[in-house]
Design a protein around this motif. Sequence first.
Motif, PDB file in Angstrom:
ATOM      1  N   LEU A   6       0.825  -1.203   0.000  1.00 31.51           N
ATOM      2  CA  LEU A   6       0.000   0.000   0.000  1.00 31.51           C
ATOM      3  C   LEU A   6       0.862   1.256   0.000  1.00 31.51           C
ATOM      4  N   TYR A   7       1.953   1.232   0.764  1.00 31.94           N
ATOM      5  CA  TYR A   7       2.872   2.384   0.809  1.00 31.94           C
ATOM      6  C   TYR A   7       3.440   2.676  -0.582  1.00 31.94           C
ATOM      7  N   LYS A   8       3.799   1.640  -1.295  1.00 29.63           N
ATOM      8  CA  LYS A   8       4.369   1.811  -2.636  1.00 29.63           C
ATOM      9  C   LYS A   8       3.392   2.533  -3.547  1.00 29.63           C
ATOM     10  N   HIS A   9       2.106   2.230  -3.391  1.00 25.10           N
ATOM     11  CA  HIS A   9       1.097   2.856  -4.249  1.00 25.10           C
ATOM     12  C   HIS A   9       0.798   4.282  -3.805  1.00 25.10           C
ATOM     13  N   LEU A  10       0.615   4.491  -2.510  1.00 30.90           N
ATOM     14  CA  LEU A  10       0.237   5.814  -2.018  1.00 30.90           C
ATOM     15  C   LEU A  10       1.363   6.826  -2.134  1.00 30.90           C
ATOM     16  N   SER A  11       2.606   6.362  -2.090  1.00 31.32           N
ATOM     17  CA  SER A  11       3.744   7.279  -2.169  1.00 31.32           C
ATOM     18  C   SER A  11       4.126   7.636  -3.600  1.00 31.32           C
ATOM     19  N   ASN A  12       3.443   7.036  -4.565  1.00 27.70           N
ATOM     20  CA  ASN A  12       3.712   7.348  -5.972  1.00 27.70           C
ATOM     21  C   ASN A  12       3.147   8.731  -6.297  1.00 27.70           C
ATOM     22  N   PRO A  13       3.983   9.659  -6.775  1.00 26.06           N
ATOM     23  CA  PRO A  13       3.498  11.018  -7.078  1.00 26.06           C
ATOM     24  C   PRO A  13       2.378  11.045  -8.105  1.00 26.06           C
ATOM     25  N   LYS A  14       2.273   9.994  -8.921  1.00 19.38           N
ATOM     26  CA  LYS A  14       1.233   9.940  -9.946  1.00 19.38           C
ATOM     27  C   LYS A  14      -0.098   9.422  -9.396  1.00 19.38           C
ATOM     28  N   THR A  15      -0.130   9.065  -8.118  1.00 18.04           N
ATOM     29  CA  THR A  15      -1.355   8.534  -7.517  1.00 18.04           C
ATOM     30  C   THR A  15      -2.082   9.637  -6.752  1.00 18.04           C
ATOM     31  N   PRO A  16      -3.168  10.190  -7.284  1.00 21.07           N
ATOM     32  CA  PRO A  16      -3.944  11.189  -6.543  1.00 21.07           C
ATOM     33  C   PRO A  16      -4.704  10.511  -5.398  1.00 21.07           C
ATOM     34  N   ILE A  17      -4.606  11.069  -4.214  1.00 26.13           N
ATOM     35  CA  ILE A  17      -5.237  10.502  -3.023  1.00 26.13           C
ATOM     36  C   ILE A  17      -6.318  11.459  -2.522  1.00 26.13           C
ATOM     37  N   HIS A  18      -7.442  10.898  -2.137  1.00 27.77           N
ATOM     38  CA  HIS A  18      -8.514  11.675  -1.521  1.00 27.77           C
ATOM     39  C   HIS A  18      -8.729  11.116  -0.115  1.00 27.77           C
ATOM     40  N   LEU A  19      -8.619  11.972   0.876  1.00 29.26           N
ATOM     41  CA  LEU A  19      -8.692  11.534   2.262  1.00 29.26           C
ATOM     42  C   LEU A  19     -10.028  11.901   2.897  1.00 29.26           C
ATOM     43  N   THR A  20     -10.514  11.024   3.761  1.00 25.32           N
ATOM     44  CA  THR A  20     -11.631  11.340   4.658  1.00 25.32           C
ATOM     45  C   THR A  20     -11.144  11.080   6.078  1.00 25.32           C
TER      46      THR A  20
END
Length: 524
Positions: A6-20
Amino acid sequence: MERQKLYKHLSNPKTPIHLTTDTWTSSCQKINYMVVTAHFITEDFVMHKRVVNFREVDTHKAEDMARELLIYINEWGMKNVMTMTVDNAKTNDATINIIVKELPGIYENGKHFHIRCMAHIINLVVKMGLKHKVYHVKNLQDAVKYIRASPQRIKTFKQAMKDAAVESQRFLCGETPTMWNSTFELLRSAYDVKDEFLEYSHQDPMFQKTVGRVPSHSDFEMIKKMMEFLEKFKKKTEKVSCSTKPIFHTYTREILDIEQHLRKHETNPDFMFMVPDMKDKYDKYWGDYDTISDYVFFATLLDPQCKSKFMKVVFTQMLKVKNKDKKMSADEIESKARAKVIDIECKLDKFFKTYLERSNMTSSSQQETPEEVVNFDDENEFFGSYMTSGSFPSTSSESQLQRYLNEDPIGFDKGYDILTWWKNNAVRFPIVARMARDILGMQISTVASESTFSNGRRVITDYRTNLSVVIVESLICTQDWLRKSSLPIYDYDEVHDVLADDDLAIDIVDAIHNLKLTVKRSGN
């Protein structure tokens, strides 16, 4: 293993994250926890959500909340947090203002970073109406409260239901003062057994003396109307609470449906005393399009069923709501709505150009992807000058976004899946599809985070109050990751057994400690 993946995916600059995010206080431990949930849509157009943190927070001060959230974002290496959805507490407004100053590269300097929880706003709107006591409703509430106050009364009422051969399996629901939907459930459960109240009064002489009067048919006629009025808000709350599929593009249509519902009942004698206060609360959050995030309107334009055509209807209706004093004529409203649509299209075009730049394409040329560029014969200058003179029709003068918006909206289909549509059309609009994928992952409610608290109550019980906050987080997060992993390691039953085994606590703590040391050494 799941955390590293999961860290590998979330830390990718190309992965936009939306937080709640939201907070909850454990009644067993008396500890205040903050949960953070990450939402994202992968390149195969599949929507995901993961609980990334479940930790103790000491206070509800904006500075402390912002500091903790920034620590969580940094620990996960998130470099592309696009939005954060929270409820409408004033503390959250201040928290967001602090966070956006620390996150670089946010659209319009974080002006639209904050998404307000739609479910929470609906709750505020309905509660404003229910502040006005309705005689028929109050009478039924007192009757239900009386019956539920004693096991013997409950038994007697159930016997009355049995004698009358009532088919409904629903018994009288209780009411929670802070939850308006509990009032709706109380009315619905009582309406299903409305005839049994009179039968019960014959068996319990104290019933009528205590309550004052037995709920009658006239009461239940009003109860039915009230249920029909509240049904709309209940369905909306359930719809916007979904976090397993994208619903951000439905934001505008949902809020305007609520406005229309209120307008429809504002002249109804049964509800005209409630609706004005409800409309005031509605107008505070949704009455002016300038207070709504641009992302909401971007998502509407990126819905193939809506596009600019529906966007004009949206702004026209919002202007009509805003034009209470009739200062604008119908022509002025239409002209202003058209101008606002153009403004939003221009903003979306600017946003689109940032995606062009990321794809190593200049924003000035507005050239399309290589397959649409005509390859000229460099040795034939005459033919080359003809092809560039404008005499030859070329699609390259029109950007992907313009071509998409210029196409007619697709027909309405109840079973239509917006992610499937964009996945199937990504070949035609590759960059627009990437932009749509990022925007459609945004959340319009915090229910995804709040649902984690239900799991927290099952983990932190009266028999497990000494669990450390580190263990609580590891149990809740690991359970969430294993259940949703694309490559599950265990069966569900095996996972449940592992997570319920307190003997693993020491091993988990050691593993977390070692992982933190590894991350620290690697400089992440």
